[in-house]
Each structure stands twice: as C-alpha cells, then as structure tokens.
Design a protein around this motif. Sequence first.
Motif, short mmCIF file in Angstrom:
data_model
loop_
_atom_site.label_atom_id
_atom_site.label_comp_id
_atom_site.label_asym_id
_atom_site.label_seq_id
_atom_site.Cartn_x
_atom_site.Cartn_y
_atom_site.Cartn_z
N GLY A 109 1.10 -1.26 -0.01
CA GLY A 109 -0.14 0.15 0.06
C GLY A 109 0.81 1.49 -0.07
O GLY A 109 0.56 2.02 -0.83
N ALA A 110 1.93 1.28 0.74
CA ALA A 110 2.76 2.36 0.80
C ALA A 110 3.57 2.60 -0.40
O ALA A 110 3.61 3.86 -1.09
N LEU A 111 3.81 1.50 -1.02
CA LEU A 111 4.49 1.65 -2.62
C LEU A 111 3.43 2.01 -3.38
O LEU A 111 4.03 2.91 -4.18
N LEU A 112 2.33 1.77 -3.38
CA LEU A 112 1.45 2.14 -4.55
C LEU A 112 1.11 3.80 -4.28
O LEU A 112 0.84 4.49 -5.02
N LEU A 113 1.23 4.01 -2.81
CA LEU A 113 0.83 5.54 -2.68
C LEU A 113 2.01 6.47 -3.24
O LEU A 113 1.75 7.35 -3.91
N LEU A 114 3.16 5.90 -2.99
CA LEU A 114 4.37 6.71 -3.40
C LEU A 114 4.32 6.83 -5.04
O LEU A 114 4.54 7.87 -5.52
N CYS A 115 3.85 5.51 -5.75
CA CYS A 115 3.81 5.88 -7.01
C CYS A 115 2.80 6.68 -7.57
O CYS A 115 2.87 7.49 -8.62
N LEU A 116 1.67 6.81 -6.84
CA LEU A 116 0.60 8.01 -7.19
C LEU A 116 0.83 9.04 -7.18
O LEU A 116 0.58 10.14 -7.77
N VAL A 117 1.66 9.40 -5.87
CA VAL A 117 2.28 10.83 -5.76
C VAL A 117 3.14 11.23 -6.67
O VAL A 117 3.08 12.45 -7.23
N GLN A 118 4.02 10.33 -7.15
CA GLN A 118 5.08 10.65 -8.21
C GLN A 118 4.40 10.94 -9.73
O GLN A 118 4.38 11.94 -10.43
N LEU A 119 3.29 9.94 -10.11
CA LEU A 119 2.44 10.26 -11.16
C LEU A 119 1.71 11.46 -11.07
O LEU A 119 1.68 12.28 -12.11
N ALA A 120 1.26 11.91 -10.03
CA ALA A 120 0.51 13.21 -9.80
C ALA A 120 1.39 14.34 -10.23
O ALA A 120 1.10 15.18 -10.75
N GLY A 121 2.71 14.33 -9.54
CA GLY A 121 3.65 15.27 -9.93
C GLY A 121 4.14 15.48 -11.22
O GLY A 121 4.41 16.38 -11.87
N ALA A 122 4.25 14.15 -11.83
CA ALA A 122 4.61 14.07 -13.29
C ALA A 122 3.62 14.52 -14.27
O ALA A 122 4.08 14.78 -15.32
N GLN A 123 2.49 14.85 -13.74
CA GLN A 123 1.53 15.01 -14.99
C GLN A 123 1.25 16.87 -14.91
O GLN A 123 0.48 17.18 -15.79
N ASN A 124 2.01 17.40 -14.07
CA ASN A 124 1.81 18.93 -14.18
C ASN A 124 2.74 19.45 -15.40
O ASN A 124 3.99 19.32 -15.37
N PRO A 125 2.28 19.81 -16.71
CA PRO A 125 3.03 20.24 -17.71
C PRO A 125 3.68 21.54 -17.44
O PRO A 125 3.32 22.16 -16.54
N PRO A 126 4.64 21.81 -18.18
CA PRO A 126 5.51 23.17 -18.07
C PRO A 126 4.43 23.98 -18.40
O PRO A 126 3.67 23.84 -19.68
N LYS A 127 4.44 25.34 -17.90
CA LYS A 127 3.39 26.39 -18.28
C LYS A 127 4.81 27.80 -18.17
O LYS A 127 5.10 27.98 -17.12
N VAL A 128 4.65 28.44 -19.30
CA VAL A 128 5.25 29.94 -19.41
C VAL A 128 4.12 30.94 -19.52
O VAL A 128 3.16 30.83 -20.14
N THR A 129 4.38 31.78 -18.29
CA THR A 129 3.30 32.84 -18.36
C THR A 129 3.67 34.34 -18.59
O THR A 129 2.89 35.11 -18.88
#
Length: 143
Positions: A41-61
């Motif tokens: 469960g801890a490993l799954l949670l860690l993977c989900l946190v990393q996936l959520a962080g990786a999905q933020n695309p770069p944004k130039v404002t």
Amino acid sequence: MANGPAEYPGSLHVVDVPRKDRRLIYLGRKRRCWRLSFAAGALLLLCLVQLAGAQNPPKVTAVDPGTGKVNDSVTLTGENLGKASVSAVFLSDDKDDFKATLVEQDTGKIILKVPQVKSGGYNISIQEGDKILILPLKFTVQG
C-alpha cells in the motif's frame, strides 16, 4: 489428529507441533501478511504521488522583455520549467524553429539568449520530451 500433521492454509505440513505453538505460527503468518499489505500500500501511494507530480505540464506565463536583439538575454517565467520538464526553447515562425541557448534554468524561470534569426515576430516554443509546444507568447527580434 493430535498425532498426525496439522495443515494451515498456504503453508507446509507442520508435524507434531503442540497446540499452543500452532496459534503462534498462525499469528506470525498473519502479521507477515499485514506487513506485506502495508508495504504494498505504501509503495502504491508513493507511485501515485509521483504520477500526480509528473502530470503537471510546463507553463510559461511571461516573456521579459518582449523585444530584443540577437544574443540578448530573455527571461521566461512560469511553472514546471526545470530541466526534467523542458529540454529546449525555440523561437518559431511559420516555417522553422530556431533553438535558443539556455543560460539558466530552474522550475520558475528560464533565461535564454536570442538565437541568430532575422528581424520579426516569433512565437516562444518549448520542447517537452519529444514534443515541441508552440506557445501563444510573442517575442519580437529587432534588427
């Protein structure tokens, strides 16, 4: 049954184990299963946190300044602009992409040098992985 082998689900045969010890064997296996479930469960949670962080695309404002000459420094500000997200920056016209030299890069800003191009208006483009994304931000190169 007291003299024969005792069986526990998913285990080897236990031969001649006193009754009080059988309970300890069962509880030991139960604890190991709980620990394994907790670790999974801890490993799954860690993977989900990393996936959520990786999905933020770069944004130039913002682009500052909005105009400049060849070899001038230009600052792009925004979010997720680090080396893990943005591998290159280009000035793009209708036909070509001209790669800029990156002087400084972190998650909130990129400082680049204007590449050797003709005078005129260009879009700012960033390379994310194998994709070049043309942004709706303009930069004008002066002659």
